[in-house]
Design a protein around this motif. Structure first.
Motif, mmCIF file in Angstrom:
data_model
loop_
_atom_site.group_PDB
_atom_site.id
_atom_site.type_symbol
_atom_site.label_atom_id
_atom_site.label_comp_id
_atom_site.label_asym_id
_atom_site.label_seq_id
_atom_site.Cartn_x
_atom_site.Cartn_y
_atom_site.Cartn_z
ATOM 1 N N GLN A 261 0.827 -1.202 0.000
ATOM 2 C CA GLN A 261 0.000 0.000 0.000
ATOM 3 C C GLN A 261 0.873 1.267 0.000
ATOM 4 N N PHE A 262 1.951 1.218 0.775
ATOM 5 C CA PHE A 262 2.867 2.349 0.905
ATOM 6 C C PHE A 262 3.682 2.540 -0.373
ATOM 7 N N THR A 263 4.278 1.442 -0.854
ATOM 8 C CA THR A 263 5.176 1.564 -2.011
ATOM 9 C C THR A 263 4.392 1.884 -3.293
ATOM 10 N N ALA A 264 3.107 1.506 -3.327
ATOM 11 C CA ALA A 264 2.288 1.796 -4.512
ATOM 12 C C ALA A 264 2.149 3.302 -4.739
ATOM 13 N N GLN A 265 2.371 4.079 -3.676
ATOM 14 C CA GLN A 265 2.198 5.527 -3.793
ATOM 15 C C GLN A 265 3.521 6.264 -4.061
ATOM 16 N N CYS A 266 4.558 5.485 -4.381
ATOM 17 C CA CYS A 266 5.879 6.121 -4.553
ATOM 18 C C CYS A 266 6.195 6.468 -6.009
ATOM 19 N N LYS A 267 5.229 6.295 -6.877
ATOM 20 C CA LYS A 267 5.343 6.651 -8.312
ATOM 21 C C LYS A 267 6.621 6.112 -8.953
ATOM 22 N N ASN A 268 7.451 6.988 -9.576
ATOM 23 C CA ASN A 268 8.577 6.451 -10.347
ATOM 24 C C ASN A 268 9.847 6.204 -9.544
ATOM 25 N N ARG A 269 9.702 6.194 -8.250
ATOM 26 C CA ARG A 269 10.910 6.031 -7.418
ATOM 27 C C ARG A 269 11.241 4.539 -7.246
ATOM 28 N N GLN A 270 12.496 4.248 -6.822
ATOM 29 C CA GLN A 270 12.901 2.867 -6.554
ATOM 30 C C GLN A 270 12.213 2.378 -5.274
ATOM 31 N N ILE A 271 11.621 1.190 -5.340
ATOM 32 C CA ILE A 271 10.933 0.631 -4.163
ATOM 33 C C ILE A 271 11.274 -0.848 -3.982
ATOM 34 N N LEU A 272 11.151 -1.327 -2.752
ATOM 35 C CA LEU A 272 11.156 -2.776 -2.480
ATOM 36 C C LEU A 272 9.979 -3.009 -1.549
ATOM 37 N N SER A 273 9.079 -3.931 -1.937
ATOM 38 C CA SER A 273 7.879 -4.109 -1.124
ATOM 39 C C SER A 273 8.009 -5.259 -0.139
ATOM 40 N N LEU A 274 7.428 -5.057 1.044
ATOM 41 C CA LEU A 274 7.437 -6.089 2.089
ATOM 42 C C LEU A 274 6.203 -6.977 2.010
ATOM 43 N N GLY A 275 5.304 -6.736 1.036
ATOM 44 C CA GLY A 275 4.080 -7.539 0.932
ATOM 45 C C GLY A 275 2.877 -6.775 1.442
ATOM 46 N N SER A 276 1.734 -7.475 1.553
ATOM 47 C CA SER A 276 0.541 -6.708 1.913
ATOM 48 C C SER A 276 0.101 -6.860 3.369
ATOM 49 N N SER A 277 0.342 -8.016 3.988
ATOM 50 C CA SER A 277 -0.096 -8.161 5.386
ATOM 51 C C SER A 277 1.075 -7.916 6.337
ATOM 52 N N LEU A 278 0.756 -7.796 7.626
ATOM 53 C CA LEU A 278 1.799 -7.610 8.632
ATOM 54 C C LEU A 278 2.680 -8.862 8.734
ATOM 55 N N ASP A 279 2.050 -10.043 8.671
ATOM 56 C CA ASP A 279 2.823 -11.292 8.717
ATOM 57 C C ASP A 279 3.824 -11.347 7.560
ATOM 58 N N GLU A 280 3.381 -10.929 6.377
ATOM 59 C CA GLU A 280 4.290 -10.923 5.218
ATOM 60 C C GLU A 280 5.430 -9.930 5.432
ATOM 61 N N ALA A 281 5.100 -8.767 5.982
ATOM 62 C CA ALA A 281 6.127 -7.746 6.219
ATOM 63 C C ALA A 281 7.186 -8.284 7.176
ATOM 64 N N GLU A 282 6.748 -8.987 8.230
ATOM 65 C CA GLU A 282 7.702 -9.576 9.182
ATOM 66 C C GLU A 282 8.552 -10.634 8.473
ATOM 67 N N LYS A 283 7.883 -11.467 7.701
ATOM 68 C CA LYS A 283 8.597 -12.556 7.005
ATOM 69 C C LYS A 283 9.651 -12.009 6.032
ATOM 70 N N ASN A 284 9.311 -10.922 5.355
ATOM 71 C CA ASN A 284 10.197 -10.402 4.301
ATOM 72 C C ASN A 284 11.206 -9.362 4.780
ATOM 73 N N TYR A 285 11.074 -8.919 6.031
ATOM 74 C CA TYR A 285 11.852 -7.764 6.488
ATOM 75 C C TYR A 285 13.372 -7.927 6.314
ATOM 76 N N PHE A 286 13.954 -8.951 6.946
ATOM 77 C CA PHE A 286 15.419 -9.071 6.917
ATOM 78 C C PHE A 286 15.939 -9.367 5.509
ATOM 79 N N GLN A 287 15.231 -10.222 4.766
ATOM 80 C CA GLN A 287 15.731 -10.533 3.417
ATOM 81 C C GLN A 287 15.662 -9.300 2.521
ATOM 82 N N THR A 288 14.682 -8.443 2.744
ATOM 83 C CA THR A 288 14.580 -7.222 1.938
ATOM 84 C C THR A 288 15.720 -6.261 2.283
ATOM 85 N N LEU A 289 16.065 -6.163 3.566
ATOM 86 C CA LEU A 289 17.203 -5.302 3.939
ATOM 87 C C LEU A 289 18.502 -5.824 3.326
#
Ligand code: TXA
Ligand code: MG
Length: 325
Positions: A261-289
């Motif tokens: 939801q957050f990264t969708a609003q960043c238009k043409n900027r570079q983004i990495l998404s953590l997913g849509s739910s909180l569980d997904e964000a936790e799961k993806n956090y360290f690998q995304t960093l």
């Protein structure tokens, strides 16, 4: 030293290494652990050396089932037994009075020990085959981002340990919830996937740790943690994330990291998404960093709102060393 990376067929070798006092990295449902025989002082010392971990930062001891509990802890309160029955195996660590059989360096200066039963076949089989409790911190170089896959562990420990057991990507992705059961009212020392409201189904009361960290409480928390190799800041809002990105993008290579939801609003900027739910964000956090630090020079992180976001906010705040924009 040659570092072998192997799947389940390496389990016998892994158990032998633990028995002979060597280190083995292994998967759990939270993050990978760097394990050693918790009853051997010389084996436990190797963990501190390999990680570059301060000696006063105690280790969590992993057991295969509730029957092993009495070999690592004593005077176990009824409520702790009940929590283990309900949430274990799973991402919960309980601080209990420690058994004298444990190696001293597992928790030097403390009379307590953190204990958990991990929910991963390979972890349980490793403990059972080795026949000893396994002391294991997260398998990352001290102060760095935790490892949620065998390749992350390899990045940090290639040439330093004999074996990494590869059990795939970690399901939970952030470390266990730690609850100190030695206090009259149990204290959450580190938030995780098991939330205060889950604990309150068993405990009449629980408190969050806040304020100054004293040695006897959560020694590890006074050190820098989860820090990427590049500059990392937390944005107070979407607007401040975009403003910071635009301010530095001419000289630097920034990336915005947040949920869909957050990264969708960043238009043409570079983004990495953590997913849509909180569980997904936790799961993806360290690998995304870990991904972000390889390609970008500044990581701008979304700030998550609400009590249920305590676990991810705890990691985000520490990754940024408190720096906000
Ligand atoms: O999910 C997890 O808990 C992972 C996996 C591998 O099991 N382990 C993990 O270990 O996160 P580590 O060492 O990275 O973090 C353990 C934290 C440290 O902040 C340490 O200070 C705290 O637990 N801790 C360990 N024993 C303690 C004790 N007796 N009293 C208070 N805090 C303790
Ligand atoms: Mg750690």
């Amino acid at each position: 030293m040659k570092t072998q990376v192997g799947k389940a067929e390496w389990i016998k070798e892994a158990a032998k290494l633990i028995q002979s006092g060597e280190l083995v990295a292994f998967p759990t449902e939270t993050v990978y652990g760097l394990g050693a025989n918790a009853l051997s002082e010389s084996a436990v010392q190797k963990i501190f050396l390999a990680k570059g971990r301060p000696q006063d930062n105690p280790l969590i001891v992993h057991i295969a089932d509730i029957h092993m509990l009495h070999s690592v802890a004593q005077d176990i309160p009824m409520e702790a037994m009940e929590l283990f029955r309900i949430f274990s195996p799973g991402p919960l660590t309980l601080i209990l009075k420690k058994s004298p059989d444990l190696a001293k360096s597992v928790s030097p200066l403390l009379d307590t020990v953190g204990v958990r039963i991990p929910k991963h076949e390979l972890a349980i089989e490793l403990i059972q085959r080795a026949g000893v409790p396994i002391a294991a911190p997260s398998a990352n170089i001290s102060s760095r981002v935790s490892a949620t896959s065998a390749s992350h562990v390899w990045e940090d420990f290639d040439g330093k340990i004999p074996l990494i057991l590869d059990g795939g990507d970690c399901e939970v992705g952030i470390e266990s919830t730690i609850v100190d059961m030695t206090k009259d009212i149990p204290v959450i020392l580190r938030p995780g996937r098991i939330k205060a409201c889950d604990l309150l189904t068993v405990l009449p009361k629980v408190q969050m740790k806040s304020g100054e960290i004293k040695l006897a409480e959560a020694p590890g928390m006074k050190y820098s943690h989860y820090a990427p190799l590049v500059r990392c800041v937390m944005a107070k809002s979407l607007e401040s994330a975009l403003a910071e990105y635009d301010r530095i993008s001419a000289q630097e290579k920034p990336v915005i990291v947040g949920n869909n939801q957050f990264t969708a609003q960043c238009k043409n900027r570079q983004i990495l998404s953590l997913g849509s739910s909180l569980d997904e964000a936790e799961k993806n956090y360290f690998q995304t960093l870990r991904k972000a630090e390889k390609s970008y020079s500044t990581i701008i992180l979304q700030r998550f709102e609400g009590e249920e976001s305590a676990a991810i906010m705890n990691r985000i705040t520490k990754s940024c060393g408190g720096k906000t924009v």
